[in-house]
Motif scaffolding. Structure first.
Motif, short mmCIF file in Angstrom:
data_model
loop_
_atom_site.label_atom_id
_atom_site.label_comp_id
_atom_site.label_asym_id
_atom_site.label_seq_id
_atom_site.Cartn_x
_atom_site.Cartn_y
_atom_site.Cartn_z
N THR A 281 0.81 -1.23 0.00
CA THR A 281 0.00 0.00 0.00
C THR A 281 0.84 1.27 0.00
OG1 THR A 281 -1.75 -1.22 1.14
CG2 THR A 281 -1.90 1.17 1.15
N PRO A 282 1.94 1.38 0.77
CA PRO A 282 2.74 2.61 0.68
C PRO A 282 3.31 2.86 -0.71
CG PRO A 282 3.27 1.44 2.70
CD PRO A 282 2.41 0.52 1.88
N VAL A 283 3.69 1.81 -1.43
CA VAL A 283 4.19 1.99 -2.80
C VAL A 283 3.05 2.43 -3.71
CG1 VAL A 283 5.21 0.81 -4.79
CG2 VAL A 283 6.07 0.36 -2.49
N PHE A 284 1.87 1.87 -3.53
CA PHE A 284 0.70 2.30 -4.30
C PHE A 284 0.41 3.78 -4.03
CE2 PHE A 284 -3.98 2.73 -4.58
CZ PHE A 284 -4.14 2.46 -5.92
N LEU A 285 0.53 4.20 -2.78
CA LEU A 285 0.34 5.61 -2.43
C LEU A 285 1.38 6.48 -3.14
CD1 LEU A 285 -0.20 6.94 1.18
CD2 LEU A 285 1.54 7.96 -0.27
N TYR A 286 2.64 6.05 -3.10
CA TYR A 286 3.73 6.81 -3.73
C TYR A 286 3.49 6.97 -5.23
CZ TYR A 286 8.38 7.47 -5.78
OH TYR A 286 9.44 7.91 -6.54
N GLN A 287 3.00 5.95 -5.87
CA GLN A 287 2.74 6.03 -7.31
C GLN A 287 1.62 7.01 -7.63
OE1 GLN A 287 2.08 1.88 -8.08
NE2 GLN A 287 4.23 1.49 -8.58
N ARG A 288 0.63 7.10 -6.74
CA ARG A 288 -0.44 8.08 -6.96
C ARG A 288 0.10 9.51 -6.81
NH1 ARG A 288 -1.54 3.71 -7.70
NH2 ARG A 288 -0.74 4.45 -9.70
N PHE A 289 1.05 9.70 -5.90
CA PHE A 289 1.69 11.01 -5.79
C PHE A 289 2.45 11.36 -7.07
CE2 PHE A 289 1.32 11.21 -1.05
CZ PHE A 289 0.91 12.54 -0.97
N ARG A 290 3.15 10.38 -7.63
CA ARG A 290 3.91 10.63 -8.85
C ARG A 290 2.99 10.99 -10.02
NH1 ARG A 290 8.37 6.28 -10.25
NH2 ARG A 290 8.64 7.86 -11.88
N GLU A 291 1.77 10.49 -9.98
CA GLU A 291 0.80 10.80 -11.04
C GLU A 291 0.08 12.12 -10.80
OE1 GLU A 291 -1.74 7.43 -10.99
OE2 GLU A 291 -0.23 6.05 -11.80
N GLY A 292 0.37 12.80 -9.69
CA GLY A 292 -0.27 14.07 -9.39
C GLY A 292 -1.61 13.95 -8.72
N GLN A 293 -2.00 12.76 -8.25
CA GLN A 293 -3.28 12.56 -7.57
C GLN A 293 -3.06 12.74 -6.06
OE1 GLN A 293 -5.46 9.02 -8.91
NE2 GLN A 293 -4.03 8.82 -10.61
N PHE A 294 -2.76 13.95 -5.65
CA PHE A 294 -2.38 14.19 -4.26
C PHE A 294 -3.56 13.99 -3.31
CE2 PHE A 294 0.74 16.74 -6.67
CZ PHE A 294 1.89 16.14 -6.21
N GLY A 295 -4.74 14.42 -3.71
CA GLY A 295 -5.90 14.22 -2.86
C GLY A 295 -6.19 12.74 -2.64
N TYR A 296 -6.12 11.98 -3.74
CA TYR A 296 -6.37 10.54 -3.65
C TYR A 296 -5.27 9.86 -2.82
CZ TYR A 296 -7.44 5.80 -5.29
OH TYR A 296 -7.76 4.46 -5.37
N ALA A 297 -4.02 10.29 -3.01
CA ALA A 297 -2.91 9.70 -2.27
C ALA A 297 -3.02 9.96 -0.77
CB ALA A 297 -1.58 10.24 -2.80
N THR A 298 -3.43 11.19 -0.40
CA THR A 298 -3.58 11.47 1.03
C THR A 298 -4.74 10.68 1.63
OG1 THR A 298 -4.88 13.43 0.43
CG2 THR A 298 -2.55 13.77 0.96
N ALA A 299 -5.75 10.37 0.84
CA ALA A 299 -6.83 9.51 1.33
C ALA A 299 -6.30 8.12 1.65
CB ALA A 299 -7.96 9.43 0.30
N ILE A 300 -5.40 7.62 0.80
CA ILE A 300 -4.76 6.33 1.08
C ILE A 300 -3.94 6.41 2.36
CG2 ILE A 300 -3.16 4.59 0.19
CD1 ILE A 300 -3.87 5.58 -2.63
N GLY A 301 -3.23 7.53 2.54
CA GLY A 301 -2.45 7.71 3.76
C GLY A 301 -3.31 7.75 5.01
N VAL A 302 -4.47 8.39 4.92
CA VAL A 302 -5.38 8.44 6.07
C VAL A 302 -5.89 7.03 6.40
CG1 VAL A 302 -7.63 9.28 6.87
CG2 VAL A 302 -6.06 10.83 5.69
#
Length: 322
Positions: free
Chosen positions: A277-298
């Motif tokens: 899951t942390p790698v999946f989160l990191y990949q969403r950040f690289r794609e510019g989906q910061f809102g979606y990535a922070t939801a994964i972090g939460v």
């Protein structure tokens, strides 16, 4: 009250005594508040504030720009319907279940051997194996290495063509056991990741549990030996109950480390073989989906808190004083 007023001098009346006690209590709390004010301020700014910001951005469509529009629960709905997230969560949960069991079991075993698993010596009813101090250093050595370096070294060990593992198997005639450990098979990649994760942290728990076992009074071990208890009985009846609080704390810490496993998977395992899951989160950040990535972090934060509460609840038992 009248008798006390007569017997005590005027400046030591009961009202004066109560008032002085109240002032001393207020002074104590003022001192504590003043002493903790600066650390708490730093903690609020650098820890609490980022958490609150992440929670806020998880409800937005922020793409890294200056604006972030509020979208409510859209990111969490997207997360719920994202098969890639559930695949990564399955891997993270697998590591969460297996890594603490293996790592803590090895840590407890090695710590017990270092602390109380040796032969009886003259003047010592309980002693560790010969060279126990040296073993502590050896076991703890991976802790001084960067996790990225550890991942690079083990990537070379598990390499299909020139790796140490396959090369050693071929050298002793076990060519049939050679595998593409990081080449795409999910189970093999999970095994490799679990191996590196446990190897990286077992030394820390050896030192932690050795310190906890070293605090146990030797008289308890000597009494158990006089009663005819063997090593196994002594361990399960004396050692383990007395270090249980340390084991429970270590279980929580190792579980959080297993939920992370970011650097090991990112550096060592190819993208197509395994995702956590942390790698999946990191990949969403690289794609510019910061809102979606922070939801994964939460979600990861909530899962870590729930896991910690479960371990504290399930592992709770009466504290043994000694």
């Amino acid at each position: 009250m009248l008798l006390l007023s007569v017997l005590l001098p005027p400046r030591f009346t009961p009202e004066r005594v109560k008032r002085d006690r109240r002032y001393r209590t207020l002074d104590k709390y003022r001192f504590i508040a003043g002493f903790l004010a600066l650390p708490l301020a730093f903690y609020a700014v650098f820890v609490i504030s980022p958490f609150l910001q992440a929670i806020y951005y998880s409800f937005t469509d922020w793409d890294g720009g200056a604006t972030a529009d509020f979208v409510g629960l859209d990111n969490y709905r997207k997360l719920w319907n994202d098969d890639r997230f559930w695949d990564s969560a399955k891997t993270s949960v697998s590591l969460l279940v297996a890594a603490p069991v293996i790592t803590l079991s090895l840590g407890i075993f090695f710590a017990y051997m270092i602390t109380a698993g040796g032969r009886h010596r003259r003047g010592q009813a309980v002693a560790g194996v010969v060279g126990s101090s040296f073993y502590k250093v050896v076991y703890f050595f991976p802790q001084v290495l960067s996790i990225a370096i550890v991942a690079v070294v083990w990537m070379r060990v598990f390499s299909t063509r020139s790796g140490l593992l396959n090369g050693s198997l071929g050298a002793v005639g076990l060519d049939g056991l050679e595998k593409p450990w990081l080449g795409g098979d999910y189970n093999l990649a999970l095994f490799a990741t679990l191996t590196v994760l446990c190897w990286s942290f077992v030394g820390f728990y050896v030192v932690l549990f050795s310190a906890a076992m070293g605090a146990i009074p030797r008289d308890l071990y000597e009494a158990a030996l006089l009663d005819g208890a063997g090593r196994a009985t002594t361990f399960f009846k004396v050692t383990l109950p007395l270090i249980w609080d340390t084991v429970r704390t270590g279980w929580i810490y190792m579980g959080i480390q297993a939920l992370d496993a970011f650097a090991i998977v990112l550096v060592m395992v190819p993208d197509h073989a395994l995702k956590v899951t942390p790698v999946f989160l990191y990949q969403r950040f690289r794609e510019g989906q910061f809102g979606y990535a922070t939801a994964i972090g939460v979600v990861l934060l909530v899962f870590s808190v729930v896991f910690s509460l479960i371990i504290m609840r399930v592992g709770n038992r009466d504290r043994i004083e000694y």
